[in-house]
Design an enzyme around this catalytic site. Sequence first.
Site, mmCIF file in Angstrom:
data_model
loop_
_atom_site.group_PDB
_atom_site.id
_atom_site.type_symbol
_atom_site.label_atom_id
_atom_site.label_comp_id
_atom_site.label_asym_id
_atom_site.label_seq_id
_atom_site.Cartn_x
_atom_site.Cartn_y
_atom_site.Cartn_z
ATOM 1 N N SER A 179 -6.331 3.396 4.126
ATOM 2 C CA SER A 179 -5.700 2.675 3.019
ATOM 3 C C SER A 179 -6.741 1.878 2.235
ATOM 4 O O SER A 179 -6.535 0.715 1.878
ATOM 5 C CB SER A 179 -4.596 1.749 3.532
ATOM 6 O OG SER A 179 -3.726 1.375 2.496
ATOM 7 N N SER A 217 0.797 -1.233 0.000
ATOM 8 C CA SER A 217 0.000 0.000 0.000
ATOM 9 C C SER A 217 0.828 1.279 0.000
ATOM 10 O O SER A 217 0.242 2.373 -0.065
ATOM 11 C CB SER A 217 -0.954 0.002 1.195
ATOM 12 O OG SER A 217 -2.053 -0.847 0.942
ATOM 13 N N LYS A 240 -0.111 3.681 -2.738
ATOM 14 C CA LYS A 240 -1.130 4.731 -2.647
ATOM 15 C C LYS A 240 -0.525 6.111 -2.454
ATOM 16 O O LYS A 240 -1.209 7.119 -2.656
ATOM 17 C CB LYS A 240 -2.105 4.404 -1.527
ATOM 18 C CG LYS A 240 -2.920 3.132 -1.755
ATOM 19 C CD LYS A 240 -3.924 2.916 -0.650
ATOM 20 C CE LYS A 240 -4.770 1.677 -0.877
ATOM 21 N NZ LYS A 240 -4.091 0.439 -0.463
#
Length: 294
Positions: free
Chosen positions: A130, A70, A73
Amino acid sequence: MSKPRLFPLIQRFVAAFALLVLVAGCVTTPPETMLAVPAAPQKYAAIVIDGSTGKTLFEVNSTAPRYPASLTKMMTLYLLFEALDQGRVGKATLIPVSDNAARQPPTKLRFRRGEAIDVETAIRAITVKSANDVAVAVAEYLGGSEDAFAAMMTAKARQIGMRSTVFRNASGLPDGVQQTTARDMAVLGMALRARFPQHFHYFSESDFMFRGRLVRGHNDMLGRVRGVNGIKTGYIRASGFNIVTSYDADGRRLILVVMGADSARQRNDHVEALIQRNLLPASNTTTRLLYAEE
């Protein structure tokens, strides 16, 4: 030469040789400190950069390929912040959540068909929770499709100096081709802080309200160490536990990246240890890494 004169010469020679050995020993064997590493060598990567000078203070495997999870992101948000600054979206702009976006696996906010999310809430959903469904919705809105947006992400990575990163999706969910390095993630973290100071506060938030309920985040470094002000964690099975951390206090600015840890708790302990070590004055010591499997 007589024996009485020879003996003092031998004494001086022995003393000089002993001194030479002592000095050589001091030069070649500086003091050693131990640093526990919460990962196996093939997964671990880390880097600490002085945010004021750009100097690398610590690095291990910093250019070895790793899965971003993640941390991906961060680039999704970079492009969303850019769209905000360019006026292509506003904070109240509604982003539709497609069926494809809603089908993404957790972590997510769980949207239904036909629902939408405003840009400001989307930012918080990505930085704090997230949320995979929101990241994909942003990608489809800005890029037309997630594949097209991933190509935009990779192009932006090259533009800001990330030399070894390829993005294939906006969320960081498993993809064997989507890879990065600890150094590239540090470059992205510094770019976010320098390019978007007006938006960087989102990375410091640990919760937000959504549909009347409090949504809590994953970044336990916030509030744990004074001076830590973001930015992003990540995990998939292939990557281990990753984090990019920003530190800013008492005139010192650091960007730290740790990748591949066996657990979030161990990762956070390691980040804290790296912060403390790199705030100390430089010393003539070597560091021996003690990996988790040793």
